[in-house]
Design a protein around this motif. Structure first.
Motif, PDB file in Angstrom:
ATOM      1  N   SER A  24     -30.439 -26.513 -15.602  1.00 40.19           N
ATOM      2  CA  SER A  24     -31.122 -26.092 -15.324  1.00 40.19           C
ATOM      3  C   SER A  24     -31.693 -25.609 -14.147  1.00 40.19           C
ATOM      4  O   SER A  24     -32.020 -23.982 -13.558  1.00 40.19           O
ATOM      5  N   ALA A  25     -31.056 -26.878 -13.327  1.00 39.93           N
ATOM      6  CA  ALA A  25     -31.902 -26.064 -11.849  1.00 39.93           C
ATOM      7  C   ALA A  25     -30.728 -25.382 -11.025  1.00 39.93           C
ATOM      8  O   ALA A  25     -31.084 -24.580 -10.251  1.00 39.93           O
ATOM      9  N   ARG A  26     -29.912 -25.630 -11.136  1.00 35.94           N
ATOM     10  CA  ARG A  26     -29.141 -24.616 -10.284  1.00 35.94           C
ATOM     11  C   ARG A  26     -28.695 -23.186 -10.488  1.00 35.94           C
ATOM     12  O   ARG A  26     -28.601 -22.064  -9.911  1.00 35.94           O
ATOM     13  N   MET A  30     -30.215 -19.975  -8.039  1.00 35.29           N
ATOM     14  CA  MET A  30     -29.890 -19.017  -8.216  1.00 35.29           C
ATOM     15  C   MET A  30     -30.486 -17.893  -8.318  1.00 35.29           C
ATOM     16  O   MET A  30     -30.589 -16.977  -7.136  1.00 35.29           O
ATOM     17  N   LYS A  31     -31.777 -18.069  -9.202  1.00 33.06           N
ATOM     18  CA  LYS A  31     -32.750 -16.986  -9.590  1.00 33.06           C
ATOM     19  C   LYS A  31     -34.046 -16.756  -8.346  1.00 33.06           C
ATOM     20  O   LYS A  31     -34.513 -16.313  -7.823  1.00 33.06           O
ATOM     21  N   TYR A  32     -34.139 -18.278  -7.798  1.00 33.31           N
ATOM     22  CA  TYR A  32     -34.481 -18.336  -6.432  1.00 33.31           C
ATOM     23  C   TYR A  32     -34.344 -17.152  -5.738  1.00 33.31           C
ATOM     24  O   TYR A  32     -35.141 -16.547  -4.980  1.00 33.31           O
ATOM     25  N   LEU A  33     -33.136 -17.479  -4.667  1.00 31.92           N
ATOM     26  CA  LEU A  33     -32.851 -16.911  -3.765  1.00 31.92           C
ATOM     27  C   LEU A  33     -32.330 -15.367  -3.963  1.00 31.92           C
ATOM     28  O   LEU A  33     -31.786 -14.915  -3.356  1.00 31.92           O
ATOM     29  N   LYS A  34     -31.187 -14.836  -5.382  1.00 30.88           N
ATOM     30  CA  LYS A  34     -31.793 -13.902  -5.385  1.00 30.88           C
ATOM     31  C   LYS A  34     -33.088 -12.937  -5.304  1.00 30.88           C
ATOM     32  O   LYS A  34     -33.118 -11.592  -4.753  1.00 30.88           O
ATOM     33  N   GLU A  35     -34.053 -13.510  -5.618  1.00 29.37           N
ATOM     34  CA  GLU A  35     -35.545 -13.363  -5.611  1.00 29.37           C
ATOM     35  C   GLU A  35     -36.075 -12.900  -4.213  1.00 29.37           C
ATOM     36  O   GLU A  35     -37.086 -12.135  -4.102  1.00 29.37           O
ATOM     37  N   ASN A  36     -35.772 -14.388  -3.771  1.00 26.39           N
ATOM     38  CA  ASN A  36     -36.347 -14.356  -2.326  1.00 26.39           C
ATOM     39  C   ASN A  36     -35.315 -14.637  -1.257  1.00 26.39           C
ATOM     40  O   ASN A  36     -35.350 -16.278  -0.920  1.00 26.39           O
ATOM     41  N   PRO A  37     -34.593 -14.174  -0.483  1.00 25.52           N
ATOM     42  CA  PRO A  37     -32.865 -14.561  -0.367  1.00 25.52           C
ATOM     43  C   PRO A  37     -33.668 -14.939   0.793  1.00 25.52           C
ATOM     44  O   PRO A  37     -35.067 -15.135   1.806  1.00 25.52           O
ATOM     45  N   PRO A  38     -32.897 -15.828   2.147  1.00 23.12           N
ATOM     46  CA  PRO A  38     -33.047 -16.381   3.343  1.00 23.12           C
ATOM     47  C   PRO A  38     -33.442 -16.128   4.451  1.00 23.12           C
ATOM     48  O   PRO A  38     -34.072 -16.283   5.521  1.00 23.12           O
ATOM     49  N   ILE A  39     -32.757 -14.792   4.313  1.00 23.88           N
ATOM     50  CA  ILE A  39     -33.115 -14.093   5.481  1.00 23.88           C
ATOM     51  C   ILE A  39     -33.068 -12.557   5.602  1.00 23.88           C
ATOM     52  O   ILE A  39     -32.280 -11.636   5.275  1.00 23.88           O
ATOM     53  N   ASN A  40     -34.481 -12.187   6.238  1.00 22.89           N
ATOM     54  CA  ASN A  40     -34.393 -10.725   5.776  1.00 22.89           C
ATOM     55  C   ASN A  40     -34.627  -9.686   7.073  1.00 22.89           C
ATOM     56  O   ASN A  40     -34.397  -9.917   7.774  1.00 22.89           O
ATOM     57  N   GLU A  41     -34.692  -8.703   7.099  1.00 21.66           N
ATOM     58  CA  GLU A  41     -34.822  -7.522   7.897  1.00 21.66           C
ATOM     59  C   GLU A  41     -35.923  -8.126   9.113  1.00 21.66           C
ATOM     60  O   GLU A  41     -35.053  -8.013  10.528  1.00 21.66           O
ATOM     61  N   GLN A  42     -37.349  -8.774   8.422  1.00 26.36           N
ATOM     62  CA  GLN A  42     -38.008  -9.119   9.830  1.00 26.36           C
ATOM     63  C   GLN A  42     -37.833  -9.912  10.326  1.00 26.36           C
ATOM     64  O   GLN A  42     -38.029 -10.398  11.792  1.00 26.36           O
ATOM     65  N   MET A  43     -36.906 -11.029  10.073  1.00 19.10           N
ATOM     66  CA  MET A  43     -36.051 -12.899  10.981  1.00 19.10           C
ATOM     67  C   MET A  43     -35.848 -11.653  11.301  1.00 19.10           C
ATOM     68  O   MET A  43     -35.004 -12.729  12.660  1.00 19.10           O
TER      69      MET A  43
END
Length: 75
Positions: A24-26, A30-43
């Motif tokens: 469940s933690a995995r 995975m869902k969290y990182l898909k919705e909130n990618p660690p690096i975006n265009e602004q970064m």
């Protein structure tokens, strides 16, 4: 019931709880990182500005495409 039966039940419950918790933690991460990618265009723009470069939109999109390619390959 015998003592060994209780010990067996406790050990099995611990193993099942650990496996279920890990799964469940995995899934959540995975869902969290898909919705909130660690690096975006602004970064990317901020990182390049800190390095003393003014990135063009094409460069930013190329870097995002490369990062997405790496993320997809890992899955």
């Amino acid at each position: 019931m015998a003592t060994w039966v209780w010990i067996l039940i406790i050990v099995l419950a611990f193993i099942a709880g650990t496996a279920l918790g890990f799964y469940s933690a995995r899934q959540y991460m995975m869902k969290y990182l898909k919705e909130n990618p660690p690096i975006n265009e602004q970064m990317i723009r901020v990182m390049m500005a800190q390095m003393g470069r003014k990135p063009s939109e094409k460069q930013v999109r190329q870097m995002m495409a490369q990062l997405n390619k790496i993320y997809d390959k890992q899955k």
